[in-house]
Design an enzyme around this catalytic site. Structure first.
Site, PDB file in Angstrom:
ATOM      1  N   CYS A   1       0.867  -1.171   0.000  1.00  0.00           N
ATOM      2  CA  CYS A   1       0.000   0.000   0.000  1.00  0.00           C
ATOM      3  C   CYS A   1       0.909   1.227   0.000  1.00  0.00           C
ATOM      4  O   CYS A   1       2.071   1.142  -0.363  1.00  0.00           O
ATOM      5  CB  CYS A   1      -0.945  -0.014   1.199  1.00  0.00           C
ATOM      6  SG  CYS A   1      -0.120   0.039   2.797  1.00  0.00           S
TER       7      CYS A   1
ATOM      8  N   HIS B   1      -3.894   9.957   3.475  1.00  0.00           N
ATOM      9  CA  HIS B   1      -4.474   8.606   3.525  1.00  0.00           C
ATOM     10  C   HIS B   1      -5.946   8.730   3.898  1.00  0.00           C
ATOM     11  O   HIS B   1      -6.289   9.324   4.918  1.00  0.00           O
ATOM     12  CB  HIS B   1      -3.726   7.775   4.582  1.00  0.00           C
ATOM     13  CG  HIS B   1      -3.947   6.298   4.464  1.00  0.00           C
ATOM     14  ND1 HIS B   1      -5.108   5.681   4.857  1.00  0.00           N
ATOM     15  CD2 HIS B   1      -3.136   5.310   4.000  1.00  0.00           C
ATOM     16  CE1 HIS B   1      -5.004   4.380   4.645  1.00  0.00           C
ATOM     17  NE2 HIS B   1      -3.817   4.124   4.127  1.00  0.00           N
TER      18      HIS B   1
END
Length: 613
Positions: A26, A531
């Site tokens: 990620c 994020h």
């Protein structure tokens, strides 16, 4: 970092090529699926240059890397021919992990209501004990209903939450649960005679405040609903899928699932009561001393339904109090670090995290201080064992479900209240004293390496809010990587809209393939990680749409990503938008324009002050 060399070391320390099933990444982490997590040398991996930490989530073995995650992942894959690098969030799921994650997703949304009512319940008990109110007074009766309503009708809230997890229609799940409380059913049960349905006996049990029967019934409802939906013609689905589901699942629940769930719940509760009554001090030492470890693994979610069921049906629970003990042990250990540390930044961090742990939020203290320095974590476990031993010896009980910290003290009001306070003090003091006595190596504090310097000539920079919503400090987040500021300082926003906009004038450095995270660099040199949501990588890009590409230049307010906020909430995901300055070490100060409250998109919300020359 020399990526190929680091990759070779990682492969060796993680158990070799034959131990790796798949790998993807990620925005900050390498995510491995391993054959055997125990073959990985966690200590050696954490000591590698460029590895900030190791985390295991379910069956997934994660290395926390930061900005170098993409080239390092490519270097690893180049040395792992044939390894699956596809994103597979559902691959190789351990049944126990699935159960734990399911319980977490079901109970997390309803715990605020239970905790809020639980505190009121404790306050009412205190008022009665101090003779400040008469139980016959009408105001007391109304307050009692407010505090007890969610527990009595807990199956309704549980059914709605469980339906979202099991893929059933939540409103049909509530309708199914309502049958258990309908006056017609209650009249049959209270009549005292045998009850039957089409010749099959229906056990007469009390479903008020129950947990397990509803979970099992809604799980079955989800399966039946999918089967019926598959064969039902489209125009008839709206009416006849719910009808058939109710006609199939409700009798099965009344005849079999409900009674089995009641008996199972009573057996589990009885087992815990037996352990506490017959193993007292041993139970306190073992559970009190290991509960923090249990919380780290997520196994504590197995206990939550039992605790809630005990409080709902018996009016008390003997295990819940050990959560207080464990949390205050972590708080005490962090406070011991504050007393012993010489570094001013560490002292400040330890004191603040000690306070948050005492309030019931232990992750910042546990991950940010105690585990990092090792001996304080051992001291916290020993403090928990000491407090737990005393508490179980004195028969301490919890009389309402509340946050396991000082704000939850009213939930302890009852015959064992005094001993509860003494037990908490023992846990805190023992952990703090042991930390001071054992000491720790301050040099183990990680330093962020490889950050670029702030350009000269810029004394301060303003960052603008990327989304509208409520401001949240990073240490309030459930993800320890962000809460402990491993990648840098910053701020989070709980969004009210699904539009993410640029907080700076600058360049898009990278956009993760699932569009939930991206990296920017401002014109003045600030390196930013944004994020969206906690652990949203598992969605595989679902609910996210990117409007930018790597290398693109953006200005403040430009649209970066849109996301379906309602869908994230429906998936029981914390949608907090997290902004981190990954080169924080290059700044003298990073501070919010305001600490709390609401912020509108494109409002000033962070000030970056350059280090003095």
């Amino acid at each position: 970092m020399h990526y190929q060399d680091t990759a070779r070391q990682i492969i060796t320390l993680i158990g070799g090529k034959n131990n790796i099933l798949s790998l993807f990444h990620c925005i900050t982490r390498l995510r491995f699926q391993l054959k055997d997590n125990d073959k990985a040398d966690r200590a050696a991996l954490e000591a590698l240059e460029g590895v900030f930490g190791v985390n295991i989530s379910g069956d997934q073995f994660q290395l926390i890397i930061g900005n170098d995650v993409d080239p390092l992942c490519n270097a690893l894959l180049s040395q792992l021919p044939g390894i699956d690098s596809a994103f597979r969030p559902t691959q190789r799921r351990n049944p126990i992990s699935v159960i734990l994650e399911g319980l977490s997703n079901i109970f997390s949304p309803i715990i605020p209501a239970i905790a809020g009512a639980g505190i009121l319940k404790g306050l009412l008990a205190l008022m009665v004990a101090m003779k400040w109110v008469e139980t016959s007074h009408q105001s007391y009766q109304i307050l009692l209903a407010i505090s007890d309503g969610v527990f009595y009708f807990l199956p309704f809230a549980l059914a709605f939450s469980a339906a979202k997890k099991f893929g059933a229609n939540p409103y049909v799940a509530v309708a199914l649960t309502a049958v258990l409380f309908h006056p017609a059913i209650q009249t049959l049960f209270k009549a005292g005679g045998p009850v039957s349905f089409i010749g099959l006996p229906v056990p007469t049990v009390n479903y008020a405040s129950t947990v397990i029967p509803v979970l099992l019934a809604v799980w079955l409802l989800g399966h039946v609903e999918r089967i019926v939906d598959r064969f039902m013609p489209g125009p008839l689905k709206t009416m006849f899928v719910p009808l058939l589901c109710l006609l199939i699942v409700t009798p099965i629940t009344l005849i079999a699932i409900g009674p089995v769930g009641i008996y199972a719940g009573n057996a589990l509760s009885g087992g815990i009561i037996w352990m506490v009554e017959n193993m007292g001090i041993v139970a306190g030492v073992v559970v009190g001393g290991t509960l923090s470890l249990i919380i780290i693994t997520g196994m504590h979610y197995v206990i939550v339904p039992i605790m809630i069921n005990n409080i709902s049906t018996m009016g008390f629970d003997p295990i819940k109090f050990l959560f207080y003990i464990a949390n205050l042990g972590q708080a005490g250990a962090a406070f011991g670090v504050f007393l012993r540390a010489r570094d001013k930044k560490l002292k400040t961090l330890a004191l603040s995290t000690s306070f948050s742990a005492a309030m019931g939020i232990t992750e910042p203290a546990m991950y940010g201080v105690n585990i990092r320095y090792k001996r304080p974590f051992a001291a916290a476990l020993i403090g928990g064992a000491c407090g737990g031993a005393f508490a179980m010896t004195m028969g301490v009980k919890t009389y309402a479900f509340a946050l396991s910290g000082l704000p939850g003290i009213p939930a302890l009001v009852g015959p064992t209240f005094l001993w509860a306070v003494v037990s908490i003090a023992i846990s805190f003091v023992c952990a703090a004293a042991l930390t001071v006595i054992l000491g720790f190596e301050e040099s183990t504090q990680p330093v962020v390496a490889g950050v670029s310097p702030v350009p000269i000539g810029k004394s301060a920079e303003k960052l603008f809010a990327p989304v509208s919503g409520e401001l949240k400090a990073l240490n309030t987040l459930s993800d320890p990587v962000f809460a402990d500021e491993i990648f840098g300082k910053g701020l989070a926003i709980y969004p009210t809209t699904g539009e993410l906009r640029s907080p700076v004038n600058g360049k898009v450095e990278s956009v993760f393939e699932t569009h939930h995270a991206l990296a920017l660099q401002s014109d003045t040199g600030a390196e930013l990680l944004i994020h969206i949501g906690i652990d949203t990588v598992k969605l595989g890009g679902k609910h996210f749409t990117s409007h930018i590409a790597a290398g693109q230049f953006v200005e403040v307010g430009d649209l970066l990503v849109t996301f379906d906020l309602a869908a994230l909430k429906a998936e029981n995901i914390d949608p907090s938008v997290i902004l981190v300055v990954t080169n924080s070490e290059c700044y003298g100060d990073i501070s919010p324009v305001k600490e709390t409250g609401d912020v509108a998109s494109r409002d000033e919300f962070l000030t970056l002050t350059a280090t003095a020359a």
